[in-house]
Each structure stands twice: as structure tokens, then as C-alpha cells.
Design a protein around this motif. Structure first.
Motif, short mmCIF file in Angstrom:
data_model
loop_
_atom_site.label_atom_id
_atom_site.label_comp_id
_atom_site.label_asym_id
_atom_site.label_seq_id
_atom_site.Cartn_x
_atom_site.Cartn_y
_atom_site.Cartn_z
N ASP A 41 -1.26 -0.93 -0.04
CA ASP A 41 -2.12 -1.71 -0.92
C ASP A 41 -3.53 -1.86 -0.33
O ASP A 41 -4.52 -1.75 -1.05
CB ASP A 41 -1.53 -3.10 -1.18
N SER A 42 -3.60 -2.11 0.96
CA SER A 42 -4.90 -2.25 1.63
C SER A 42 -5.68 -0.95 1.58
O SER A 42 -6.89 -0.95 1.31
CB SER A 42 -4.71 -2.67 3.09
N HIS A 43 -5.00 0.16 1.82
CA HIS A 43 -5.68 1.46 1.78
C HIS A 43 -6.15 1.78 0.36
O HIS A 43 -7.26 2.28 0.17
CB HIS A 43 -4.77 2.56 2.31
N ILE A 44 -5.32 1.49 -0.62
CA ILE A 44 -5.69 1.72 -2.02
C ILE A 44 -6.92 0.88 -2.37
O ILE A 44 -7.86 1.36 -3.01
CB ILE A 44 -4.51 1.39 -2.98
N ARG A 45 -6.91 -0.37 -1.95
CA ARG A 45 -8.05 -1.27 -2.20
C ARG A 45 -9.33 -0.70 -1.59
O ARG A 45 -10.39 -0.69 -2.22
CB ARG A 45 -7.74 -2.67 -1.65
N ASN A 46 -9.23 -0.16 -0.38
CA ASN A 46 -10.39 0.42 0.29
C ASN A 46 -10.89 1.67 -0.45
O ASN A 46 -12.09 1.86 -0.62
CB ASN A 46 -10.07 0.78 1.74
N ILE A 47 -9.97 2.52 -0.88
CA ILE A 47 -10.34 3.72 -1.63
C ILE A 47 -11.05 3.32 -2.92
O ILE A 47 -12.10 3.88 -3.26
CB ILE A 47 -9.12 4.60 -1.94
N ARG A 48 -10.48 2.38 -3.63
CA ARG A 48 -11.09 1.91 -4.88
C ARG A 48 -12.50 1.38 -4.65
O ARG A 48 -13.42 1.66 -5.42
CB ARG A 48 -10.24 0.83 -5.51
#
Length: 86
Positions: free
Chosen positions: A50-57
Motif C-alpha cells: 500500500d505504501s509503495h502504491i501510494r508513492n507511485i501514485r
């Protein structure tokens, strides 16, 4: 890059995005993303994704691309369409 603007991703963020791009339209569980992005037997919490997805977004949004990764509630994530931020 997106719309001519460079997007700087970490190796792990790139691996996650590459995983999603390999099967556009498919929904990936956190476990599938973890298996694809983390090589070997590294144990991390599934919410780490979730943290990585948030960063990518956030990085893609800065470049003008919203909805690059969509959340499928109760299941996981899938590649979305890059739509210009409004």
C-alpha cells in the motif's frame, strides 16, 4: 516518463508497476504483487505494498497522470488508465 516528464521510481516501485503492466486489466492481490516485486524469501507485511502504491501514485500524479493504479476493494490493485490531472 509520462507526457515528456521524467518520473523517478525506485527499483521496487518500478517492479510493482512492471508487474501490473504485464497483465493490464487483471487484478493483483497484495500477495501476488509481493511475490513478483520482492525476489527471494523476503518477508514483509502485505500492507507494505500500500505504501509503495501510494508513492507511485503521488509520483505519477506530479507528472500529470492520475489513476495509474486503481484499488479493487477487498481484492487488490490493477493498472488504470493515465488520465490528466484536473
Amino acid at each position: 516518463s509520462f507526457a515528456g516528464q521524467a518520473v523517478s521510481l525506485t527499483a521496487l516501485e518500478f517492479a510493482i508497476l512492471r508487474t501490473l503492466m504485464a497483465r493490464p486489466g487483471s487484478v493483483f492481490t497484495r500477495e501476488l504483487i509481493l511475490d513478483a516485486a520482492y525476489e527471494g524469501n523476503i518477508h514483509v507485511a502485505d500492507r507494505t505494498i500500500d505504501s509503495h502504491i501510494r508513492n507511485i501514485r503521488a509520483k505519477m500524479s506530479t507528472a500529470g497522470c492520475d489513476t495509474v493504479i486503481e484499488t479493487v476493494h477487498g481484492v487488490g490493485f490493477k493498472l488504470g488508465r493515465c488520465e490528466a490531472a484536473r
